[in-house]
Design a protein around this motif. Structure first.
Motif, short mmCIF file in Angstrom:
data_model
loop_
_atom_site.label_atom_id
_atom_site.label_comp_id
_atom_site.label_asym_id
_atom_site.label_seq_id
_atom_site.Cartn_x
_atom_site.Cartn_y
_atom_site.Cartn_z
N THR A 117 4.47 3.93 7.03
CA THR A 117 3.70 2.98 6.22
C THR A 117 3.03 3.67 5.04
OG1 THR A 117 3.30 1.56 8.14
CG2 THR A 117 1.84 1.28 6.26
N GLN A 118 2.45 4.86 5.28
CA GLN A 118 1.82 5.61 4.19
C GLN A 118 2.86 6.01 3.14
OE1 GLN A 118 -1.66 5.97 4.35
NE2 GLN A 118 -1.22 4.62 6.06
N ALA A 121 3.86 2.95 1.14
CA ALA A 121 2.78 2.47 0.26
C ALA A 121 2.93 3.04 -1.15
CB ALA A 121 1.43 2.84 0.85
N SER A 125 3.46 0.08 -3.83
CA SER A 125 2.21 -0.29 -4.52
C SER A 125 2.41 -0.78 -5.96
CB SER A 125 1.22 0.88 -4.48
OG SER A 125 1.77 2.03 -5.08
N THR A 194 10.64 -1.19 5.59
CA THR A 194 9.51 -2.10 5.37
C THR A 194 9.48 -3.19 6.44
OG1 THR A 194 9.60 -1.71 2.99
CG2 THR A 194 8.42 -3.67 3.72
N SER A 219 -2.98 -5.56 5.48
CA SER A 219 -2.08 -4.84 4.60
C SER A 219 -2.24 -5.35 3.18
CB SER A 219 -0.63 -5.03 5.07
OG SER A 219 0.25 -4.32 4.22
N ILE A 221 -1.49 -4.09 0.23
CA ILE A 221 -0.37 -3.90 -0.69
C ILE A 221 0.68 -4.99 -0.47
CG2 ILE A 221 1.57 -2.39 -1.28
CD1 ILE A 221 -0.23 -0.02 -0.72
N ARG A 222 1.02 -5.26 0.79
CA ARG A 222 2.05 -6.25 1.07
C ARG A 222 1.58 -7.66 0.76
NH1 ARG A 222 2.55 -2.78 6.28
NH2 ARG A 222 3.61 -0.98 5.37
#
Length: 344
Positions: A117-118, A121, A125, A194, A219, A221-222
């Motif tokens: 996930t990091q 991102a 982003s 993702t 979340s 960003i999502r």
């Protein structure tokens, strides 16, 4: 306060915002949380812990990418978590709302998909910053609207419980149109990773394991990517275009013309998706709060802005001796020092 801490029937719960503390009966607190978790449209209880299965599937996916030379050995091991932990939830109280509700925040540190996930991102982003309505912070918002003259109607629209309602997989195929040049992952692989991350929505609460059916535990960003997609589709199908529209995640600031009806846009927003619903707030005495900015119209009919604090604001941010990097502490306090000057 010391006596309250000793009382076993009293719950001391962190507020959802502003670092305030909410004191309430422990039975009432558990009732608020159980009311959420027993909602069959949002959560369901799992009989089996899925951690081991997800770990095997994730390692298999990463091995395939390594074998096809999309990733090297280093990211293969970096994106894996050797001994993954369970995601666990903690509850906060939405004390800034008229109706007091609980909100679950899920900690995903050291879980199966945490490292992945990091990594994603950094890739995803920029996709949440493509909307014309995108604003970075309060300073950017104030500077953007300062040039607007003769504002007619000032309105804000806020999504109700976005993180438990948005459909997380819908916009990615259309949004991820090209891989960043600094990685070798294909578009299909980015989407595959993702989807693996966003469909893993289980967490523990007490001795039970739950799965979130809609949305994601947390979340930004999502959700930013989804709201960009939602906004573009909504405005394209609305016959009247606002004078201006700016959004920060799930809060939208809108200025409409004199002949435009705020309720028309409100109704249009609420018909776009069965689970995405908005509340509407109109100006009161020519003033409207948006995030931590109070937007007002002066007698000359021009926009004025200043710092806004909710009634529940505690003026607390982060303890100086907390174990955070110095940069984090600076990033927390610097907007409170420099932003007010830009808001006036």
């Amino acid at each position: 306060m010391k006596d309250l801490k000793k009382d076993p029937d009293i719950a001391k719960v962190t507020a959802d915002k502003r670092r305030a503390m909410v004191i309430l009966d422990k039975s009432e607190f558990h009732s608020l949380v159980n009311k959420m978790l027993t909602d069959p449209t949002t959560y369901r209880k799992l009989k089996k812990d899925p951690t081991s299965t997800l770990q095997r599937q994730h390692k298999s996916t990463l091995k395939r990418m390594k074998d096809t030379f999309e990733i090297t050995a280093q990211p293969y091991y970096e994106l894996s978590v050797s001994h993954p932990q369970h995601p666990y939830a903690r509850a906060t109280i939405k004390s800034h709302k008229d109706l007091i509700k609980a909100r679950l925040l899920v900690c995903s540190r050291d879980t199966v998909f945490y490292n992945t996930t990091q990594y994603l991102a950094e890739i995803l982003s920029p996709l949440g910053k493509t909307a014309k309505s995108y604003i970075t912070d309060s300073t950017d918002f104030c500077q953007t609207i300062s040039s607007i003259t003769e504002p007619d109607q000032i309105i804000s629209y806020d999504v109700v419980d976005l993180f438990t309602n948005f459909p997380p997989t819908k916009p990615y195929k259309s949004s991820v149109s090209a891989s960043p040049t600094w990685i070798d992952l294909s578009i299909d692989s980015i989407i595959s990773l993702t989807k693996s991350c966003i469909t893993s929505t289980y967490f523990t609460w007490g001795d039970n394991i739950f799965e979130q059916i809609h949305g994601l535990p947390f979340s930004p960003i999502r959700t930013e990517i989804y709201m960009t997609h939602f906004e573009e589709e909504t405005l394209a199908s609305f016959p009247i275009q606002p004078v201006c529209l700016y959004r920060k995640v799930d809060d939208t600031f809108v200025i409409l013309g004199k002949d435009q009806h705020p309720t028309s846009l409100h109704q249009h927003l609420n018909t776009q998706h069965p689970r995405i619903k908005f509340t509407m707030e109109t100006e009161n005495d020519n003033k409207l709060p948006f995030h931590n900015v109070l937007v007002s119209r002066d007698p000359c009919d021009t926009i004025q802005t200043k710092v806004y604090r909710t009634p529940t604001h505690s003026d607390q941010y982060i303890h100086f001796y907390f174990n955070h990097p110095p940069k984090t502490k600076f990033d927390v306090i610097s907007p409170r020092i420099f932003a007010p000057a830009a808001m006036t």
